[in-house]
Write an enzyme that holds these catalytic residues in place. Structure first.
Site, short mmCIF file in Angstrom:
data_model
loop_
_atom_site.label_atom_id
_atom_site.label_comp_id
_atom_site.label_asym_id
_atom_site.label_seq_id
_atom_site.Cartn_x
_atom_site.Cartn_y
_atom_site.Cartn_z
N ASP A 25 41.94 17.09 6.20
CA ASP A 25 41.92 16.16 7.33
C ASP A 25 42.73 14.89 7.06
O ASP A 25 42.81 14.43 5.92
CB ASP A 25 40.46 15.79 7.63
N ASN A 73 39.72 22.64 17.64
CA ASN A 73 41.05 22.03 17.62
C ASN A 73 41.95 22.45 18.80
O ASN A 73 43.00 21.84 19.02
CB ASN A 73 41.77 22.30 16.28
C1 IPE Z 1 38.26 19.33 10.91
O1 IPE Z 1 38.95 18.17 11.21
C2 IPE Z 1 39.12 20.52 11.12
C3 IPE Z 1 40.25 20.68 10.20
C4 IPE Z 1 40.57 19.88 9.24
C5 IPE Z 1 41.03 21.88 10.40
P1 IPE Z 1 38.92 17.50 12.65
O2 IPE Z 1 39.87 16.35 12.60
O3 IPE Z 1 39.14 18.51 13.70
O4 IPE Z 1 37.41 16.99 12.75
P2 IPE Z 1 36.78 15.81 13.59
O5 IPE Z 1 37.24 16.00 15.01
O6 IPE Z 1 37.27 14.54 13.02
O7 IPE Z 1 35.30 15.97 13.42
C1 IPE Z 2 43.72 17.78 10.09
O1 IPE Z 2 44.31 16.56 10.37
C2 IPE Z 2 44.50 18.95 10.60
C3 IPE Z 2 43.89 19.67 11.71
C4 IPE Z 2 42.72 19.37 12.25
C5 IPE Z 2 44.63 20.78 12.26
P1 IPE Z 2 44.08 15.82 11.74
O2 IPE Z 2 45.16 16.24 12.70
O3 IPE Z 2 42.70 16.00 12.25
O4 IPE Z 2 44.32 14.31 11.33
P2 IPE Z 2 43.56 13.05 11.88
O5 IPE Z 2 42.11 13.26 11.62
O6 IPE Z 2 43.87 12.96 13.35
O7 IPE Z 2 44.14 11.91 11.11
MG MG Z 3 40.98 14.93 11.91
#
Ligand code: IPE
Ligand code: IPE
Ligand code: MG
Length: 245
Positions: A25, A73
Protein backbone atom coordinates in the site's frame (compact mmCIF):
# COMPACT_ATOMS: atom_id res chain seq x y z
CA UNK A 1 25.99 -4.11 5.18
CA UNK A 2 25.39 -6.03 1.94
CA UNK A 3 22.45 -8.37 1.31
CA UNK A 4 24.56 -11.46 1.79
CA UNK A 5 26.04 -10.31 5.12
CA UNK A 6 22.56 -9.39 6.36
CA UNK A 7 21.33 -12.85 5.40
CA UNK A 8 24.19 -14.50 7.28
CA UNK A 9 23.59 -12.33 10.34
CA UNK A 10 19.88 -13.14 10.41
CA UNK A 11 20.45 -16.84 9.90
CA UNK A 12 22.83 -16.97 12.82
CA UNK A 13 20.11 -15.72 15.14
CA UNK A 14 16.86 -17.18 13.81
CA UNK A 15 15.74 -19.61 11.12
CA UNK A 16 14.01 -17.90 8.17
CA UNK A 17 10.28 -17.22 8.40
CA UNK A 18 8.23 -19.65 6.37
CA UNK A 19 5.53 -17.30 5.17
CA UNK A 20 5.49 -13.50 4.94
CA UNK A 21 2.49 -11.57 3.63
CA UNK A 22 2.51 -7.93 2.52
CA UNK A 23 -0.23 -5.37 1.84
CA UNK A 24 1.53 -3.38 -0.87
CA UNK A 25 0.00 0.00 0.00
CA UNK A 26 0.96 3.63 -0.58
CA UNK A 27 1.59 3.76 -4.34
CA UNK A 28 -0.93 6.55 -4.89
CA UNK A 29 0.50 8.78 -2.15
CA UNK A 30 4.03 8.14 -3.41
CA UNK A 31 3.00 9.41 -6.86
CA UNK A 32 1.04 12.37 -5.47
CA UNK A 33 4.05 13.56 -3.48
CA UNK A 34 5.97 13.74 -6.73
CA UNK A 35 3.18 15.32 -8.80
CA UNK A 36 2.94 12.13 -10.88
CA UNK A 37 -0.15 10.19 -12.01
CA UNK A 38 -1.23 7.34 -9.68
CA UNK A 39 -0.21 4.81 -12.35
CA UNK A 40 3.41 5.96 -11.99
CA UNK A 41 3.09 5.02 -8.30
CA UNK A 42 1.89 1.55 -9.26
CA UNK A 43 4.81 1.16 -11.68
CA UNK A 44 7.22 2.08 -8.88
CA UNK A 45 5.33 -0.34 -6.60
CA UNK A 46 5.86 -3.14 -9.11
CA UNK A 47 9.63 -2.45 -8.98
CA UNK A 48 9.52 -2.57 -5.22
CA UNK A 49 7.77 -5.94 -5.40
CA UNK A 50 10.50 -7.35 -7.68
CA UNK A 51 13.18 -6.20 -5.24
CA UNK A 52 11.42 -7.59 -2.17
CA UNK A 53 10.54 -10.92 -3.81
CA UNK A 54 14.22 -11.40 -4.65
CA UNK A 55 15.28 -10.46 -1.16
CA UNK A 56 12.78 -12.88 0.41
CA UNK A 57 14.30 -15.61 -1.72
CA UNK A 58 17.82 -14.78 -0.48
CA UNK A 59 16.50 -14.95 3.07
CA UNK A 60 15.10 -18.43 2.47
CA UNK A 61 11.42 -17.47 2.89
CA UNK A 62 9.40 -20.22 1.26
CA UNK A 63 6.05 -18.41 0.80
CA UNK A 64 5.46 -14.75 0.00
CA UNK A 65 1.86 -13.57 -0.33
CA UNK A 66 1.23 -10.09 -1.73
CA UNK A 67 -1.97 -8.09 -1.90
CA UNK A 68 -1.97 -6.59 -5.38
CA UNK A 69 -5.65 -5.84 -6.10
CA UNK A 70 -8.63 -6.17 -3.77
CA UNK A 71 -12.28 -6.93 -4.48
CA UNK A 72 -12.89 -3.29 -3.46
CA UNK A 73 -10.25 -1.75 -5.74
CA UNK A 74 -12.64 -1.84 -8.72
CA UNK A 75 -14.13 1.35 -7.22
CA UNK A 76 -11.17 3.28 -8.62
CA UNK A 77 -11.18 5.14 -11.95
CA UNK A 78 -11.12 3.12 -15.15
CA UNK A 79 -7.80 4.74 -15.96
CA UNK A 80 -6.20 3.57 -12.72
CA UNK A 81 -7.63 0.04 -12.88
CA UNK A 82 -6.55 -0.23 -16.54
CA UNK A 83 -3.06 1.00 -15.60
CA UNK A 84 -2.74 -1.64 -12.88
CA UNK A 85 -3.90 -4.40 -15.27
CA UNK A 86 -1.37 -3.25 -17.89
CA UNK A 87 1.43 -3.44 -15.32
CA UNK A 88 0.26 -6.87 -14.28
CA UNK A 89 0.26 -8.08 -17.88
CA UNK A 90 3.79 -6.74 -18.35
CA UNK A 91 4.95 -8.39 -15.15
CA UNK A 92 3.49 -11.79 -16.04
CA UNK A 93 4.90 -11.73 -19.57
CA UNK A 94 8.30 -11.00 -18.12
CA UNK A 95 7.88 -13.69 -15.46
CA UNK A 96 7.00 -16.25 -18.12
CA UNK A 97 10.06 -15.24 -20.12
CA UNK A 98 12.41 -15.45 -17.11
CA UNK A 99 10.78 -18.47 -15.53
CA UNK A 100 13.89 -20.67 -15.58
CA UNK A 101 16.05 -17.93 -14.16
CA UNK A 102 13.78 -16.97 -11.26
CA UNK A 103 12.56 -20.45 -10.31
CA UNK A 104 9.45 -19.19 -8.52
CA UNK A 105 6.10 -20.94 -8.32
CA UNK A 106 3.38 -18.37 -9.10
CA UNK A 107 -0.01 -18.81 -7.47
CA UNK A 108 -3.05 -16.58 -7.61
CA UNK A 109 -5.52 -15.99 -4.79
CA UNK A 110 -8.78 -14.37 -5.84
CA UNK A 111 -11.61 -14.55 -8.31
CA UNK A 112 -9.74 -14.26 -11.59
CA UNK A 113 -12.93 -14.58 -13.66
CA UNK A 114 -13.38 -10.81 -13.50
CA UNK A 115 -10.01 -10.20 -15.18
CA UNK A 116 -9.72 -9.93 -18.97
CA UNK A 117 -9.43 -13.32 -20.75
CA UNK A 118 -5.83 -12.66 -21.85
CA UNK A 119 -4.79 -11.87 -18.27
CA UNK A 120 -6.55 -14.97 -17.00
CA UNK A 121 -4.61 -17.01 -19.51
CA UNK A 122 -1.30 -15.41 -18.49
CA UNK A 123 -2.08 -16.27 -14.84
CA UNK A 124 -2.95 -19.86 -15.72
CA UNK A 125 0.23 -20.22 -17.82
CA UNK A 126 2.44 -18.74 -15.13
CA UNK A 127 0.91 -21.03 -12.53
CA UNK A 128 1.10 -24.24 -14.52
CA UNK A 129 4.57 -23.65 -15.97
CA UNK A 130 6.09 -22.88 -12.58
CA UNK A 131 4.41 -25.49 -10.42
CA UNK A 132 7.56 -27.54 -9.75
CA UNK A 133 9.48 -24.70 -8.13
CA UNK A 134 9.67 -24.67 -4.37
CA UNK A 135 9.67 -20.96 -3.53
CA UNK A 136 6.12 -19.71 -3.93
CA UNK A 137 4.69 -16.25 -4.54
CA UNK A 138 0.94 -15.90 -4.05
CA UNK A 139 -0.53 -12.91 -5.88
CA UNK A 140 -3.83 -11.74 -4.44
CA UNK A 141 -5.79 -10.42 -7.42
CA UNK A 142 -9.43 -9.43 -7.16
CA UNK A 143 -8.97 -10.92 -3.71
CA UNK A 144 -11.07 -10.32 -0.61
CA UNK A 145 -10.81 -12.27 2.64
CA UNK A 146 -14.59 -12.35 3.02
CA UNK A 147 -15.07 -13.39 -0.59
CA UNK A 148 -12.57 -16.22 -0.06
CA UNK A 149 -14.45 -17.49 3.02
CA UNK A 150 -17.85 -17.31 1.30
CA UNK A 151 -16.44 -19.15 -1.71
CA UNK A 152 -15.05 -21.88 0.56
CA UNK A 153 -18.42 -22.25 2.30
CA UNK A 154 -20.14 -22.51 -1.10
CA UNK A 155 -17.70 -25.17 -2.32
CA UNK A 156 -18.21 -27.23 0.83
CA UNK A 157 -22.02 -26.85 0.65
CA UNK A 158 -21.90 -27.99 -2.96
CA UNK A 159 -20.06 -31.16 -1.96
CA UNK A 160 -22.62 -31.79 0.78
CA UNK A 161 -25.41 -31.37 -1.78
CA UNK A 162 -23.65 -33.89 -4.02
CA UNK A 163 -23.37 -36.36 -1.13
CA UNK A 164 -19.53 -36.22 -1.09
CA UNK A 165 -19.36 -34.65 2.39
CA UNK A 166 -21.30 -34.67 5.65
CA UNK A 167 -21.94 -31.35 7.48
CA UNK A 168 -20.65 -32.91 10.74
CA UNK A 169 -17.25 -33.52 9.13
CA UNK A 170 -16.52 -29.81 8.86
CA UNK A 171 -13.78 -28.57 11.16
CA UNK A 172 -11.10 -25.87 10.89
CA UNK A 173 -8.60 -28.10 9.11
CA UNK A 174 -11.14 -29.27 6.51
CA UNK A 175 -12.49 -25.75 5.99
CA UNK A 176 -8.94 -24.48 5.33
CA UNK A 177 -8.70 -26.90 2.44
CA UNK A 178 -11.37 -24.94 0.56
CA UNK A 179 -9.47 -21.66 0.80
CA UNK A 180 -7.05 -20.39 -1.85
CA UNK A 181 -4.30 -21.04 0.70
CA UNK A 182 -5.05 -24.78 1.07
CA UNK A 183 -1.85 -26.64 2.08
CA UNK A 184 0.11 -23.44 2.78
CA UNK A 185 1.06 -22.57 6.37
CA UNK A 186 -0.51 -19.39 7.78
CA UNK A 187 1.74 -16.31 7.54
CA UNK A 188 3.77 -15.71 10.69
CA UNK A 189 4.20 -12.07 9.70
CA UNK A 190 1.94 -9.61 7.84
CA UNK A 191 3.44 -6.26 6.90
CA UNK A 192 1.48 -3.17 5.96
CA UNK A 193 3.51 -0.20 4.83
CA UNK A 194 1.99 3.26 4.06
CA UNK A 195 1.05 4.20 7.63
CA UNK A 196 -2.48 2.75 7.53
CA UNK A 197 -3.23 0.40 10.40
CA UNK A 198 -6.01 -1.84 9.12
CA UNK A 199 -6.48 -5.19 7.40
CA UNK A 200 -8.57 -4.03 4.41
CA UNK A 201 -10.04 -7.51 3.86
CA UNK A 202 -6.66 -9.31 3.59
CA UNK A 203 -6.22 -12.96 4.70
CA UNK A 204 -8.99 -12.77 7.32
CA UNK A 205 -8.94 -16.49 8.09
CA UNK A 206 -5.19 -17.07 7.79
CA UNK A 207 -4.17 -14.10 9.96
CA UNK A 208 -5.80 -15.44 13.15
CA UNK A 209 -2.39 -15.57 14.88
CA UNK A 210 -0.14 -13.63 12.51
CA UNK A 211 2.02 -10.84 13.85
CA UNK A 212 1.19 -7.52 12.22
CA UNK A 213 3.85 -4.92 11.53
CA UNK A 214 2.63 -1.52 10.36
CA UNK A 215 5.26 0.77 8.88
CA UNK A 216 5.31 4.41 7.89
CA UNK A 217 7.17 3.94 4.61
CA UNK A 218 5.22 4.02 1.29
CA UNK A 219 5.38 0.75 -0.68
CA UNK A 220 7.47 2.09 -3.62
CA UNK A 221 10.11 3.20 -1.07
CA UNK A 222 10.03 -0.11 0.83
CA UNK A 223 13.38 -1.89 0.56
CA UNK A 224 15.32 -4.81 2.04
CA UNK A 225 16.20 -2.71 5.11
CA UNK A 226 12.51 -2.21 5.86
CA UNK A 227 11.90 -5.93 5.54
CA UNK A 228 14.79 -6.56 7.94
CA UNK A 229 13.21 -4.10 10.37
CA UNK A 230 9.81 -5.84 10.13
CA UNK A 231 11.43 -9.24 10.71
CA UNK A 232 13.39 -7.85 13.66
CA UNK A 233 10.12 -6.54 15.17
CA UNK A 234 8.58 -9.96 14.63
CA UNK A 235 11.39 -11.64 16.56
CA UNK A 236 10.89 -9.26 19.49
CA UNK A 237 7.24 -10.28 19.84
CA UNK A 238 6.11 -12.89 22.35
CA UNK A 239 3.76 -15.21 20.46
CA UNK A 240 1.49 -16.95 22.94
CA UNK A 241 -1.28 -18.43 20.75
CA UNK A 242 -3.66 -18.09 23.67
CA UNK A 243 -1.35 -19.81 26.12
CA UNK A 244 0.41 -18.24 29.09
CA UNK A 245 4.17 -18.01 28.76
C1 IPE B 1 -5.41 -2.64 0.25
O1 IPE B 1 -5.12 -1.30 0.08
C2 IPE B 1 -5.37 -3.35 -1.06
C3 IPE B 1 -4.07 -3.47 -1.70
C4 IPE B 1 -2.94 -3.01 -1.25
C5 IPE B 1 -4.07 -4.21 -2.94
P1 IPE B 1 -6.25 -0.20 -0.14
O2 IPE B 1 -5.54 1.08 -0.40
O3 IPE B 1 -7.22 -0.65 -1.16
O4 IPE B 1 -6.99 -0.19 1.28
P2 IPE B 1 -7.80 0.96 1.99
O5 IPE B 1 -8.82 1.45 1.00
O6 IPE B 1 -6.85 2.03 2.37
O7 IPE B 1 -8.40 0.30 3.19
C1 IPE C 1 -1.77 0.12 -3.21
O1 IPE C 1 -1.50 1.48 -3.27
C2 IPE C 1 -2.02 -0.49 -4.56
C3 IPE C 1 -3.40 -0.91 -4.79
C4 IPE C 1 -4.38 -0.82 -3.91
C5 IPE C 1 -3.70 -1.47 -6.10
P1 IPE C 1 -2.65 2.55 -3.27
O2 IPE C 1 -3.02 2.86 -4.69
O3 IPE C 1 -3.79 2.14 -2.41
O4 IPE C 1 -1.92 3.80 -2.65
P2 IPE C 1 -2.54 4.88 -1.68
O5 IPE C 1 -3.06 4.15 -0.49
O6 IPE C 1 -3.62 5.58 -2.44
O7 IPE C 1 -1.39 5.78 -1.36
MG1 MG D 1 -4.16 2.43 -0.42
Amino acid sequence: MGLFQRKVQQEQEFPPLRHIAIIMDGNGRWAKKRGLPRTAGHAAGAESFRRIANYCRTLGVRYLTVYAFSTENWKRSQEEVGGIMTLLRKYLEEALRDMEKNKVHFCFFGDLSRLSPDLQELCRDAESRSRDYEVQVNFCLNYGGRDEIVRAARLFAQEVAEGKRQPEELDEAIFSQYLYSADIPDPELIIRPSGEERISNFLLWQSAYSEYVFMDVLWPDFGPKDLDEAIAQFHRRNRRFGGAK
